[in-house]
Design an enzyme around this catalytic site. Structure first.
Site, PDB file in Angstrom:
ATOM      1  N   ASP A 113    -109.285   0.116 100.140  1.00  0.00           N
ATOM      2  CA  ASP A 113    -108.511   0.994  99.279  1.00  0.00           C
ATOM      3  C   ASP A 113    -108.505   2.368  99.959  1.00  0.00           C
ATOM      4  O   ASP A 113    -109.236   2.630 100.920  1.00  0.00           O
ATOM      5  CB  ASP A 113    -109.094   1.032  97.854  1.00  0.00           C
ATOM      6  CG  ASP A 113    -108.058   1.502  96.844  1.00  0.00           C
ATOM      7  OD1 ASP A 113    -108.233   1.270  95.642  1.00  0.00           O
ATOM      8  OD2 ASP A 113    -107.032   2.099  97.278  1.00  0.00           O
TER       9      ASP A 113
HETATM   10  C1  GLC Z   1    -104.876   3.815  95.293  1.00  0.00           C
HETATM   11  C2  GLC Z   1    -105.253   2.649  94.427  1.00  0.00           C
HETATM   12  C3  GLC Z   1    -104.771   1.324  94.949  1.00  0.00           C
HETATM   13  C4  GLC Z   1    -103.455   1.521  95.671  1.00  0.00           C
HETATM   14  C5  GLC Z   1    -103.765   2.336  96.906  1.00  0.00           C
HETATM   15  C6  GLC Z   1    -102.516   2.613  97.740  1.00  0.00           C
HETATM   16  O1  GLC Z   1    -105.945   4.718  95.371  1.00  0.00           O
HETATM   17  O2  GLC Z   1    -106.633   2.505  94.109  1.00  0.00           O
HETATM   18  O3  GLC Z   1    -104.664   0.429  93.844  1.00  0.00           O
HETATM   19  O4  GLC Z   1    -102.884   0.276  96.018  1.00  0.00           O
HETATM   20  O5  GLC Z   1    -104.397   3.572  96.601  1.00  0.00           O
HETATM   21  O6  GLC Z   1    -101.632   3.400  97.033  1.00  0.00           O
END
Ligand code: GLC
Length: 734
Positions: free
Chosen positions: A266
């Site tokens: 993430d």
């Molecule tokens: C965010 C979220 C995740 C998302 C990622 C990319 O922090 O936690 O669910 O897909 O970043 O945007």
């Protein structure tokens, strides 16, 4: 490309090129503006870093991505195309109900249709991968991201998981993700939905048994359905951050779940291992992430600045690096990017299909199926077209009815409730703002506050009271602001804004025929709302056609089809609260008996509304369930049947639910576990028999020795319209 050609490509790449394939940045690192979905760090990329980039997130648009791909391939030494990934969570331009609302539909087929439409729109806009489905089981409504999950039940979430992956990817297991589809990403692995205090990013402590019984099944279902990527979660699981958790990633995910796709972190989760206190610096965090098997490092200074050095020093083997790079190259190959680096990006197609009537119609249907009618005294709903109705509240004329993960979409593309009612040609309806949406000092998930003009508020209230006094009925369109839920949208309270509570109480003084339409990204406290209302319908954040769907349901053109996918508490202080809790040694079924019983002295232990609960505009009766055999042998099965009758005056759809209770086992078992559901539509007076197969497999659990087995003994099988059902039949497993 053949596997041989991929291996040859890999062997011809420099170390820096290989590292680049494992680095993902947001568009701003390349001077492009895109969606910002996390803290804006500074990655300080040099030209070589940029030339070697393997993927980018949160940029979309066919023309833009075609140009970006051309530019990138021209400078990448082997002209390797980039992957374009986006958060296509509940629609792309045509927005569907939030995933929690889709969970409420108990309709995996409908959810799959929504995912496939989202994939068509997003792939025409040049997107290759979606960061969806989010499958974090959630039992605490204070957590902002419950809006993004199918809900609190492992079985329902597993059904939705499979449906979403098949909708996005459109092919069988490990088949190429063809033109109109996206590679799906299962997230957030694992157990992100159980943070302490409901606070986003907070600590997760779970027994391995609870992790395996409740939190892992939906991820496993999505992996089994062929999801091509998995995303690590921000949280520590029992004190080890997922992104550096070898047991979770190599033993469970790649070993037990047999996942051979791409593991992506993430947003900045790799470097956050320093904050978690398990890495002294980014170099150590890099080593831990690679040891856990992380392939792509999303927006962090780990891989891009430290991976090559660690390989050169021998702290990370080039073999491990090559395995990660090969998984990324294989994904690109399965998406056909080496033959067509633009995949389905097509400006003309993008313009042609975006928000087309067919997609809008599906959005309307999925919204209607997600609405949950929780109260309807005196059949106050549906409205009759000859009744005069005042539609009052900050959502009566509001376009902002998307959930918070709908950024590419334009709110102006939605029909408000007012527009929908007027399009229906309803003449005796009035519309009033009634109040502001948020209180003066209230913050949303971005920390923004909303100044209120007291004079304006008083003016709106007076207008609304006059309209209400002059109408047969009042529809109060109220709820959370959409940015009060979502990522970093955790709340310590679960009430609607006080300015709206005040509006409800003032309107109730001049009209008692109140229907509340509740917009929300989570279970809320409703008792202070429903005490003034005859009807309550939860519409979540219903998406592009939400206004039209609400109008259809309010006037009875269609019925509210949803059932609660998460428990609604009496108060936030009851959280976490969910239907399949363990019985305890001193159960308190009534919820308030004392002394010496499980519960509180100052609040009920039962919730306001239970999992699976929801009404329609008709009524149903159930016969006593019957079972084909009272004794189930190992490997055997029995058929449970029940007759459901529409005892009302309108056609309606019932969601028949099967729950199992394992009376006694080597460990304590939940009071009820959802093991099946069936939607059945019946005309007035019509009956139908509904069957469920009860198998020995559905009785398995992690026993006292953590073996996944069934145990001989007595079971109760319950069937009904919610987790409150009491009609049961007993059977024995030999
Ligand atoms: C965010 C979220 C995740 C998302 C990622 C990319 O922090 O936690 O669910 O897909 O970043 O945007």
């Amino acid at each position: 490309m053949t596997d041989k050609e991929l291996m040859e490509l890999l062997q011809s790449m420099s170390l820096e090129e290989k590292v680049g394939q494992l680095v993902q940045v947001t568009g701003d690192a390349l001077g492009e503006n895109g969606q910002i979905t996390g803290p804006l760090g500074s990655m300080k990329l040099n030209d070589e870093d940029k030339a070697n980039l393997g993927s980018i997130l949160a940029i979309n648009g066919a023309e833009k991505l075609i140009a970006l791909q051309d530019k990138q391939m021209a400078q990448q030494p082997h002209h390797i195309p980039m992957l374009f990934m986006c958060d296509v969570i509940n629609g792309f331009q045509t927005i569907f109900p939030i995933p929690l609302a889709q969970g409420a539909s108990f309709d995996p087929e409908e959810t799959s249709k929504c995912a496939s439409i989202a994939a068509m729109e997003a792939s025409a806009a040049g997107v290759h991968v979606t960061f969806s489905p989010m499958l974090d089981l959630c039992r605490d409504a204070r957590w902002g991201r419950v809006m993004e999950s199918p809900g609190e039940d492992a079985y329902l979430n597993s059904c939705m998981a499979r449906a979403m992956v098949e909708g996005y990817q459109g092919t069988g297991k490990h088949g190429p993700v063809d033109r109109e589809h996206l590679a799906a990403t299962v997230k957030h692995f694992a157990a992100y939905g159980r943070p302490e205090g409901g606070r986003d990013y907070d600590t997760v402590e779970l027994s391995e048994r609870t992790l395996r019984e409740d939190y892992l099944p939906a991820y496993a279902a999505a992996v089994d359905a062929g999801a091509r990527l998995v995303m690590t979660s921000f949280n520590t699981l029992n004190r080890v951050p997922s992104t550096g958790n070898r047991w979770l990633m190599r033993d469970i995910l790649r070993g037990e779940m047999n996942f051979d796709g791409v593991l992506i972190s993430d947003y900045s989760a790799a470097e956050e291992m320093v904050n978690h206190g398990i890495a002294e610096d980014l170099s150590e965090a890099t080593r831990l992430a690679m040891a856990a098997g992380l392939d792509i490092d999303m927006v962090s200074n780990c891989y891009v600045h430290h991976l090559a050095d660690l390989v050169r020093k021998g702290d990370i083997s080039e073999k491990d690096l090559d395995e990660a790079v090969l998984r990324v190259l294989r994904l690109k190959n399965d998406l056909g990017l080496f033959e067509n680096p633009y995949k389905a990006a097509c400006p003309e197609k993008e313009r042609e299909i975006t928000l087309c009537p067919e997609f809008r119609q599906e959005a309307r249907i999925s919204a209607e199926k997600s609405f949950v009618l929780l109260k309807n005294e005196e059949s106050c709903l549906p409205l009759a077209q000859n009744e005069s109705v005042a539609f009052i509240g900050p959502y009566a004329m509001n376009h902002e009815i998307f959930g918070t993960w709908s950024v590419p979409a334009d709110a102006e593309s939605t029909a408000t409730i007012r527009q929908a009612i007027e399009t229906m040609g309803i003449s005796n309806a009035t519309f009033c703002q009634g109040s502001f949406l948020m209180d003066n000092d209230q913050r949303n998930r971005f920390g923004q506050t909303f100044a209120q003009d007291i004079d304006q508020a008083e003016k709106w209230l007076e207008e609304a009271k006059a309209a209400a006094a002059d109408s047969d009925k009042v529809v109060l369109c109220v709820g959370e602001m959409n940015s009060q839920s979502g990522e970093c949208g955790s709340r310590a309270t679960l009430r609607i804004p006080e300015c709206q509570q005040h509006l409800i109480e003032e309107i109730a003084k001049v009209n008692s025929n109140i229907i509340v339409v509740l917009f929300t990204g989570r279970p809320l406290e409703t008792k202070e709302i429903t005490k003034y209302a005859k009807s309550l319908v939860v519409v979540w954040f219903p998406g592009t056609e939400g206004g039209s769907a609400i109008a259809d349901v309010l006037y009875g053109i269609s019925e509210p089809g949803g059932r609660l996918p998460m428990t609604f508490p009496r108060t936030a202080t009851q959280e976490p609260i969910y239907y399949n809790q363990l019985p305890t040694g001193r159960p308190n079924p009534s919820g308030h008996d004392l002394p010496f019983l499980n519960g509180y002295i100052d609040e009920e232990t039962t919730p306001e509304y239970c999992f699976g609960q929801g009404m329609t505009y008709t009524t149903f009766s159930y016969s006593k369930p019957e079972i084909s055999g009272r004794t189930l042998k190992k490997g055997g099965k029995a058929t449970l049947s029940v007759t459901v009758k529409n005892t009302g005056k309108r056609k309606g759809t019932e969601t028949v639910q099967l729950y199992i209770h394992d009376i006694a086992a080597s460990v304590s078992r939940p009071q009820k576990m959802l093991k099946g559901f069936r939607k059945i539509t019946l005309d007035p007076g019509e009956s139908a028999s509904v069957q469920f197969e009860i198998t020995e497999e559905m009785l398995r659990f992690y026993d006292i020795n953590m073996q996944y087995v069934s145990e001989p003994g007595k079971f109760d099988a319950y069937v009904g319209g919610s987790s409150l059902c009491q009609d049961k039949v007993s059977f024995t497993l030999e």
